[in-house]
Motif scaffolding. Structure first.
Motif, PDB file in Angstrom:
ATOM      1  N   HIS A  73       2.504   1.534  -3.408  1.00 24.73           N
ATOM      2  CA  HIS A  73       1.528   1.886  -4.427  1.00 24.73           C
ATOM      3  C   HIS A  73       1.236   3.385  -4.421  1.00 24.73           C
ATOM      4  O   HIS A  73       1.246   4.044  -5.477  1.00 24.73           O
ATOM      5  N   LYS A  74       1.000   3.931  -3.225  1.00 24.80           N
ATOM      6  CA  LYS A  74       0.687   5.358  -3.123  1.00 24.80           C
ATOM      7  C   LYS A  74       1.856   6.223  -3.597  1.00 24.80           C
ATOM      8  O   LYS A  74       1.653   7.220  -4.297  1.00 24.80           O
TER       9      LYS A  74
ATOM     10  N   THR B  98       0.831  -1.207   0.000  1.00 22.28           N
ATOM     11  CA  THR B  98       0.000   0.000   0.000  1.00 22.28           C
ATOM     12  C   THR B  98       0.858   1.247   0.000  1.00 22.28           C
ATOM     13  O   THR B  98       0.586   2.211  -0.747  1.00 22.28           O
TER      14      THR B  98
ATOM     15  N   HIS C 273       2.174   5.989  -7.423  1.00 19.63           N
ATOM     16  CA  HIS C 273       1.043   6.670  -8.057  1.00 19.63           C
ATOM     17  C   HIS C 273       1.302   8.172  -8.121  1.00 19.63           C
ATOM     18  O   HIS C 273       1.113   8.805  -9.176  1.00 19.63           O
TER      19      HIS C 273
ATOM     20  N   ASP D 277      -0.760  -2.664  -6.503  1.00 21.28           N
ATOM     21  CA  ASP D 277      -2.212  -2.666  -6.289  1.00 21.28           C
ATOM     22  C   ASP D 277      -2.914  -2.633  -7.647  1.00 21.28           C
ATOM     23  O   ASP D 277      -3.302  -1.570  -8.132  1.00 21.28           O
TER      24      ASP D 277
ATOM     25  N   ASP E 126      -6.581  -0.750  -8.308  1.00 24.16           N
ATOM     26  CA  ASP E 126      -6.850   0.688  -8.170  1.00 24.16           C
ATOM     27  C   ASP E 126      -7.285   1.272  -9.522  1.00 24.16           C
ATOM     28  O   ASP E 126      -6.505   1.340 -10.475  1.00 24.16           O
ATOM     29  N   ASP E 127      -8.555   1.673  -9.597  1.00 20.64           N
ATOM     30  CA  ASP E 127      -9.112   2.204 -10.848  1.00 20.64           C
ATOM     31  C   ASP E 127      -8.476   3.543 -11.240  1.00 20.64           C
ATOM     32  O   ASP E 127      -8.256   3.810 -12.436  1.00 20.64           O
ATOM     33  N   GLU E 128      -8.203   4.370 -10.263  1.00 15.50           N
ATOM     34  CA  GLU E 128      -7.616   5.683 -10.562  1.00 15.50           C
ATOM     35  C   GLU E 128      -6.227   5.529 -11.180  1.00 15.50           C
ATOM     36  O   GLU E 128      -5.891   6.228 -12.141  1.00 15.50           O
ATOM     37  N   THR E 129      -5.442   4.600 -10.664  1.00 18.17           N
ATOM     38  CA  THR E 129      -4.109   4.360 -11.221  1.00 18.17           C
ATOM     39  C   THR E 129      -4.212   3.825 -12.648  1.00 18.17           C
ATOM     40  O   THR E 129      -3.444   4.225 -13.537  1.00 18.17           O
TER      41      THR E 129
END
Length: 277
Positions: free
Chosen positions: A105-106, A102, A109, A135, A138-141
């Motif tokens: 991923h952040k 997590t 991104h 991740d 994650d749709d936004e990514t």
């Protein structure tokens, strides 16, 4: 002897355990302090006080260099202020020190977002890929990755077009140079032919006795010889022939007047002469 060795091993194990316990306790204390600085910095960010927030984040990192929350949030604060280079550096640290998927991923991104801001679409594609590896859901990514891919393809096409234009310009410049070279060669050939023609003309003049300019000179000399012995007429003066003609005309006129006067006398009629005004 065996008892002594056993006692020594026990003592060493106890000391190592105590040391590990102290280090763990110290690490927990540093983490607690670092989290406290991060928490305070987050409050300052909410109050739009980024300068003070940056100081608190730096305190958290100084207390615990591997603190992901401190580096990640500091990177985000730089991003909010538009300082993309510093933001990229801090988020790269957060991605490296992240212990969970997590956290990684952040960080990746947001790295992709910064690269997109800097129009580095190809690099952003790779950052979003790293984020999706940690991740995939994650749709936004995924959405940002698609945008970055389109942008990267467009930039690649523009680069190819630009390279093609440069190649065409290079070819045109080369052709122009060759044309100029050919033109110079033609000019030299023409000049050479012209010089050769002039040389031939001179040879003809030297080989033949007849020349217009020389003939003209001869004729002028001939005229001068014919006119030798005759008085030269000055500008504005009458020639002897002209003077002779005028005198003859005057004599003729006077003779006519005289004849007329004699005829009138014979008739007895007075003659009235005209006035000379």
């Amino acid at each position: 002897m065996k008892f002594t060795l056993s006692l020594l091993c026990f003592s060493l194990t106890f000391l190592l355990f105590a040391q590990d316990k102290d280090e763990l306790k110290q690490e927990q204390l540093s983490l607690k302090k670092a989290n406290g600085f991060v928490y305070h910095a987050n409050e300052l960010v909410d109050a739009d006080n980024y300068v003070s927030a940056e100081k608190e984040y730096r305190k958290a990192i100084s207390e615990q260099p591997t603190n992901v929350a401190g580096t990640y949030n500091l990177g985000n604060s730089y991003y909010e202020k538009g300082n993309y280079d510093e933001a990229l550096f801090r988020l790269a640290q957060a991605a490296k020190n992240g212990k969970t998927k997590t956290e990684k991923h952040k960080a990746f991104h947001n790295i992709g977002n910064i690269l997109m801001k800097n129009k580095k679409c190809k690099e952003a594609v790779e950052a979003y890929k790293d984020a999706l590896r940690n991740d995939p859901s994650d749709d936004e990514t995924r959405y940002n990755y698609a945008l970055a891919k389109v942008c990267a393809d467009k930039q690649e096409d523009q680069k190819k077009d630009k390279d093609d234009d440069k190649k065409d310009e290079s070819k045109d410049d080369k052709k122009d140079k060759e044309d100029k070279k050919d033109d110079k060669g033609d000019d030299k050939g023409d000049d050479k032919k012209e010089d050769q023609k002039e040389g031939d003309d001179k040879k003809e003049e030297n080989g033949k006795p007849k020349d217009d300019k020389k003939d003209e000179g001869k004729n002028d000399k001939k005229d001068e010889k014919e006119n030798q012995g005759q008085p030269k007429q000055q500008p504005g003066q009458l020639s002897p022939q002209q003077i002779k003609n005028i005198l003859e005309a005057m004599n003729n006129q006077e003779q006519k007047v005289q004849e007329k006067m004699n005829a009138e006398k014979q008739k007895g009629t007075p003659v009235k002469s005209e006035k000379d005004w």
